[in-house]
Design an enzyme around this catalytic site. Sequence first.
Site, PDB file in Angstrom:
ATOM      1  N   SER A 143       1.074  -1.126  -0.359  1.00  0.00           N
ATOM      2  CA  SER A 143      -0.348   0.186   0.319  1.00  0.00           C
ATOM      3  C   SER A 143       0.960   0.915  -0.188  1.00  0.00           C
ATOM      4  CB  SER A 143      -0.776   0.068   1.097  1.00  0.00           C
ATOM      5  OG  SER A 143      -1.323   1.404   1.625  1.00  0.00           O
ATOM      6  N   TYR A 156      -1.446  -0.469  10.569  1.00  0.00           N
ATOM      7  CA  TYR A 156      -1.889  -0.843   8.948  1.00  0.00           C
ATOM      8  C   TYR A 156      -0.050  -0.614   8.502  1.00  0.00           C
ATOM      9  CZ  TYR A 156      -3.811  -1.201   4.486  1.00  0.00           C
ATOM     10  OH  TYR A 156      -3.673  -1.297   3.572  1.00  0.00           O
TER      11      TYR A 156
END
Length: 258
Positions: A143, A156
């Site tokens: 990501s 995250y």
Amino acid sequence: MAIPTQTPRQRTAVVTGASSGIGAATARDLARAGFAVVLTARRTDRLEALAKEIQADGGTAHPYTLDVTDRDAVAALAAGLEACDVLVNVAGGAFGVEEVASADPADWRHMFEVNVVGALQMTQALLPKLVAGGDGVVVVLTSTASFTCYEGGGGYSAAKHGAHVLAQTLRLEAVGQPLRVIEIAPGMVHTEEFSLNRYRGNADKADAVYAGVPGPLVAEDVAEVVTWAVTRPPHVNVDLLVVRPLAQAAQHKVHRTS
């Protein structure tokens, strides 16, 4: 349980997280590209429905229920495969948006286990078959959060950075072997479950993430990037590919029409 034998002309791709979102879209796209796709995730009913859909479209797909954090189950999958040419590590996710001061360590642990340890275990288990095939490919879906931190995203970002490091390190360690290591780092992608899981089922908060954004990426956009990267000639390695919607210039710079 043995995975059915691939035909001589087909290469086999294993996709984790294939029950929804980017994983399911990637499985569909790889099947359209001619791969025999092994669909892995925890939700059997979704995998079976996807396999039937791919087969009805003329593709080859085999559902296999699997939790990537279960090392014995991962080993059993690897043992049942006659060959593996491509591994796409999609299984992951974000859980919670609390800041560091109030975050639940269990959420951080869960994210690390799925995003990093799960990818590690899948890669370790299938590495011998990937190399034996003469042109193995490992894809790690990370990501833009893997290299850009933001408030409420510490756990995250930490997990995706761990997955980024896994890909970078494996590429160094595998140099000289017939193994390509590809990292795909998407920005804002609107899927049916990612933000919903992150906001613990609060649909209003999940929808607000994409409110007013003209054309966020969708799962199919990322799937097409994955298929393009793995189908380059064997001497071409796409080390890191960042893909964002036009409306997103950076993690904190997003154009909204309202």
